[in-house]
Design an enzyme around this catalytic site. Structure first.
Site, PDB file in Angstrom:
ATOM      1  CD  GLU A   1       4.727   0.135  12.787  1.00  0.00           C
ATOM      2  OE1 GLU A   1       3.443   0.366  13.122  1.00  0.00           O
ATOM      3  OE2 GLU A   1       5.205   0.113  13.563  1.00  0.00           O
TER       4      GLU A   1
ATOM      5  CB  CYS B   1      -2.535   0.624   8.727  1.00  0.00           C
ATOM      6  SG  CYS B   1      -1.025   1.941   8.474  1.00  0.00           S
TER       7      CYS B   1
ATOM      8  CG  ASN C   1      -0.499   0.137   2.733  1.00  0.00           C
ATOM      9  OD1 ASN C   1       0.411  -0.731   2.575  1.00  0.00           O
ATOM     10  ND2 ASN C   1      -0.877   0.062   3.604  1.00  0.00           N
TER      11      ASN C   1
ATOM     12  CD  GLU D   1       8.338   0.257  10.308  1.00  0.00           C
ATOM     13  OE1 GLU D   1       6.940   0.941   9.880  1.00  0.00           O
ATOM     14  OE2 GLU D   1       8.772  -0.276  10.098  1.00  0.00           O
TER      15      GLU D   1
HETATM   16  P1  NAD Z   1      -2.313 -10.080   3.515  1.00  0.00           P
HETATM   17  O1  NAD Z   1      -3.003 -10.835   4.918  1.00  0.00           O
HETATM   18  O2  NAD Z   1      -2.502 -12.098   1.937  1.00  0.00           O
HETATM   19  O3  NAD Z   1      -0.955  -9.696   3.423  1.00  0.00           O
HETATM   20  C1  NAD Z   1      -0.625  -7.938   4.035  1.00  0.00           C
HETATM   21  C2  NAD Z   1       0.894  -8.854   3.069  1.00  0.00           C
HETATM   22  O4  NAD Z   1       1.553  -9.350   4.055  1.00  0.00           O
HETATM   23  C3  NAD Z   1       1.174  -8.495   1.851  1.00  0.00           C
HETATM   24  O5  NAD Z   1       2.359  -7.612   1.332  1.00  0.00           O
HETATM   25  C4  NAD Z   1       1.528 -10.157   2.047  1.00  0.00           C
HETATM   26  O6  NAD Z   1       2.936 -10.142   0.939  1.00  0.00           O
HETATM   27  C5  NAD Z   1       2.885 -10.416   4.225  1.00  0.00           C
HETATM   28  N1  NAD Z   1       2.085 -11.755   3.404  1.00  0.00           N
HETATM   29  C6  NAD Z   1       1.181 -12.227   3.763  1.00  0.00           C
HETATM   30  N2  NAD Z   1       1.543 -13.664   4.311  1.00  0.00           N
HETATM   31  C7  NAD Z   1       3.210 -12.865   4.867  1.00  0.00           C
HETATM   32  C8  NAD Z   1       3.623 -14.389   5.684  1.00  0.00           C
HETATM   33  N3  NAD Z   1       3.686 -15.785   5.429  1.00  0.00           N
HETATM   34  N4  NAD Z   1       5.034 -14.036   5.436  1.00  0.00           N
HETATM   35  C9  NAD Z   1       5.302 -12.842   5.280  1.00  0.00           C
HETATM   36  N5  NAD Z   1       4.896 -12.234   4.544  1.00  0.00           N
HETATM   37  C10 NAD Z   1       3.764 -11.896   4.394  1.00  0.00           C
HETATM   38  O7  NAD Z   1      -3.466  -9.420   3.216  1.00  0.00           O
HETATM   39  P2  NAD Z   1      -3.681  -8.372   1.516  1.00  0.00           P
HETATM   40  O8  NAD Z   1      -4.740  -8.267   1.063  1.00  0.00           O
HETATM   41  O9  NAD Z   1      -2.626  -7.791   0.853  1.00  0.00           O
HETATM   42  O10 NAD Z   1      -3.857  -6.800   2.356  1.00  0.00           O
HETATM   43  C11 NAD Z   1      -4.993  -6.011   3.433  1.00  0.00           C
HETATM   44  C12 NAD Z   1      -5.026  -6.551   4.827  1.00  0.00           C
HETATM   45  O11 NAD Z   1      -3.499  -6.416   4.845  1.00  0.00           O
HETATM   46  C13 NAD Z   1      -5.563  -5.427   5.032  1.00  0.00           C
HETATM   47  O12 NAD Z   1      -6.844  -5.589   5.941  1.00  0.00           O
HETATM   48  C14 NAD Z   1      -4.421  -4.715   6.467  1.00  0.00           C
HETATM   49  O13 NAD Z   1      -4.916  -5.272   7.578  1.00  0.00           O
HETATM   50  C15 NAD Z   1      -3.464  -5.885   6.130  1.00  0.00           C
HETATM   51  N6  NAD Z   1      -2.561  -4.388   5.032  1.00  0.00           N
HETATM   52  C16 NAD Z   1      -2.115  -3.543   6.721  1.00  0.00           C
HETATM   53  C17 NAD Z   1      -0.959  -2.645   6.336  1.00  0.00           C
HETATM   54  C18 NAD Z   1      -0.295  -1.655   7.230  1.00  0.00           C
HETATM   55  O14 NAD Z   1      -0.533  -0.842   6.645  1.00  0.00           O
HETATM   56  N7  NAD Z   1      -0.376  -2.056   8.250  1.00  0.00           N
HETATM   57  C19 NAD Z   1      -0.442  -2.819   5.029  1.00  0.00           C
HETATM   58  C20 NAD Z   1      -0.856  -3.535   4.219  1.00  0.00           C
HETATM   59  C21 NAD Z   1      -1.699  -4.698   4.080  1.00  0.00           C
END
Ligand code: NAD
Length: 477
Positions: free
Chosen positions: A252, A286, A154, A459
């Site tokens: 985070e 987020c 994001n 962070e």
């Molecule tokens: P997701 O949970 O599938 O993935 C989120 C991130 O984690 C992605 O970059 C993905 O590559 C990584 N990831 C997934 N599984 C992993 C693993 N086993 N080991 C290491 N990294 C892993 O979710 P999504 O569909 O990509 O995004 C939606 C959700 O993710 C949202 O509901 C939100 O909560 C969360 N999100 C939060 C932030 C933030 O800034 N806190 C940023 C992006 C996504």
């Protein structure tokens, strides 16, 4: 406007750029068109083993540099990022969809992070404790060691650099797993790091199967610290993996930010701020304001003003200068948001703007829903998209109770002109960050992080550097 996707997609391991050579590939999409724009080489287990060995080799040399030497290299990285900002921002918009002006701002913020932590790294100090003559006790701060950094799509540039810059400043080396959705902009940042002269085993870059990579890296004793930005579910999984090696963590995670709008606020100014902020980066933030609790006296006016402004948000390709909101970054979020709208409607909520998928790429209309019941799915699970949920409240106590009802605690906001209430809200809200009459809560010098299930550690700011340091007490008799 059109632009070419001239990304150089490679892994950077042990000082060498790597691609092809029998590695599997995965497609990279332009979310504004849903078209495939490139193929990304994926790291193998052997790649990861080489990266771990290089991190292990490289750490002593990097930590032995003086803070001034590290800072000089980091300032150089910042300069190169600024020079190349237009190119990096174009890659970011093509891969992720956000408006080009927002992409450029993000890239420049990454340059700022390198500059900030370069200087902050010079301020690491310890303590000397009072002891009888001839004796000493000292408290030292030392780099924690090789770091595995996992960052999401994001804010792919900013969030990757939020891990790399403080780690380097502290004297740590990093293996960064950047997001597979947006590899062009993160590889371009890596080029700046390499071209500035940072040693090849101090920062390495991999992409691939996130689960395979995180299991592989976290199982290694070389990695001493894990920093992750992403969903709460994945964060919990990584915390369990990190526990096996008692590795330090910064997490985070997700949020579901409440916004308390009191009837003594400046309503028109508040509406202008909240609508713009809600749809920034298509709500994929987020700290995005999501649950709007509005005091009864101004509820109807707020709902009307929100709907009017939402209908005017211009959606389109992020490369077009007048686009205010681009597509979602991932195809999978479109059906997820459709299901949340259907669920809210079925439970009695009113869709007052948007509510449907758009045409072409992964577009979803800027959406506002009023009278949302507490049992609606979207009121409990993060929409992570352009969706505002609006509910009325009566008293301040009720508003605080609603704000604190979820397990999340990342960001919270309140709009009021009452000074005493501002203090009560700042004290009573369960959240790592609070914005009063503003959404500007992210700054280089301020800790960014959540409490409850939104995370662990911070962070940015001195606290961000602290996450890459360990404490040692030395007693001399
Ligand atoms: P997701 O949970 O599938 O993935 C989120 C991130 O984690 C992605 O970059 C993905 O590559 C990584 N990831 C997934 N599984 C992993 C693993 N086993 N080991 C290491 N990294 C892993 O979710 P999504 O569909 O990509 O995004 C939606 C959700 O993710 C949202 O509901 C939100 O909560 C969360 N999100 C939060 C932030 C933030 O800034 N806190 C940023 C992006 C996504």
């Amino acid at each position: 406007m059109t632009a070419t996707y001239d990304a150089d997609l490679q892994l950077f391991i042990a000082g060498a750029w790597r691609s092809g050579e029998g590695r599997e590939g995965r497609p990279v999409y332009n979310p504004a068109t849903a078209g495939t724009i490139a193929e990304l080489p994926v790291a193998t287990a052997a790649d990861l083993d080489e990266a771990l060995a290089a991190a292990d080799r490289g750490w002593p040399a990097w930590r032995a540099k003086t803070p001034d030497e590290r800072a000089a290299l980091m300032h150089k990285v910042a300069g190169l990022i600024r020079e190349r900002a237009d190119h990096i921002a174009t890659l970011l918009t093509l891969e992720q969809g956000k408006p080009i002006a927002e992409a450029r701002g993000e890239v420049l913020s990454a340059a700022g992070l390198f500059d900030y932590f370069a200087e902050q790294g010079k301020r690491i100090d310890g303590r000397v404790l009072q002891r009888p003559a001839g004796q000493r006790a000292m408290v030292l701060k030392q780099p924690v060691g090789p770091v595995a950094g996992f960052s999401p799509w994001n804010f792919p540039v900013n969030l990757m650099v939020k891990k790399i810059a403080p780690a380097l400043a502290a004297g740590c080396v990093v293996i960064a797993k950047a997001p597979e959705e947006t590899p062009g902009c993160t590889s371009a940042i890596m080029r700046c790091i390499v071209d500035a002269g940072v040693p090849g085993d101090a920062v390495q870059l991999v992409y691939g199967d996130p689960d395979m990579i995180s299991r592989h890296l976290l199982a290694s004793p070389v990695i001493r610290k894990v920093s992750f930005t992403g969903s709460t579910a994945v964060g919990k999984h990584l915390m369990k993996l990190a526990a096996d090696g008692v590795k330090r963590i910064t997490m985070e995670l997700g949020g579901h930010a409440p916004v308390l709008i009191f009837d003594d606020c400046d309503l028109e100014a508040t509406l202008d701020k909240v609508v713009w902020q809600k749809f920034r980066n298509a709500g994929q933030v987020c700290i995005s304001p999501t649950r709007f609790y509005v005091q009864q006296g101004i509820y109807d006016a707020f709902v009307k003003g929100f709907a009017e402004r939402t209908a005017k948000v211009k959606i389109g390709n992020g490369l077009d200068a007048d686009t205010q909101m681009g597509p979602l970054a991932n195809a999978r979020r479109v059906p997820a948001l459709e299901a949340m709208v259907a669920d809210a409607k079925a439970k009695g909520a009113r869709v007052i703007a948007g509510g449907e998928a758009g045409d072409g790429g992964y577009f979803f209309q800027p959406t506002a829903i009023a009278d949302v019941p507490l049992d609606a799915d979207a009121m409990n699970n993060e929409p992570f998209g352009p969706m505002a949920l609006i509910r009325p409240f009566g008293t301040e106590e009720e508003a605080l109770e609603q704000a604190n009802r979820l397990p999340y605690g990342l960001a919270a906001f309140a709009f009021t002109e009452n000074g005493r209430r501002i203090n009560r809200i700042a004290d009573g809200i369960e959240s790592g960050m609070v914005g009063i009459n503003s959404f500007v809560i992210s700054a280089l010098d301020a800790p960014f992080g959540g409490i409850k299930e939104s995370g662990f550690g911070s962070e940015s700011g001195p606290e961000g550097l602290e996450g890459y340091l360990v404490t040692k007490a030395v007693h001399i008799y």
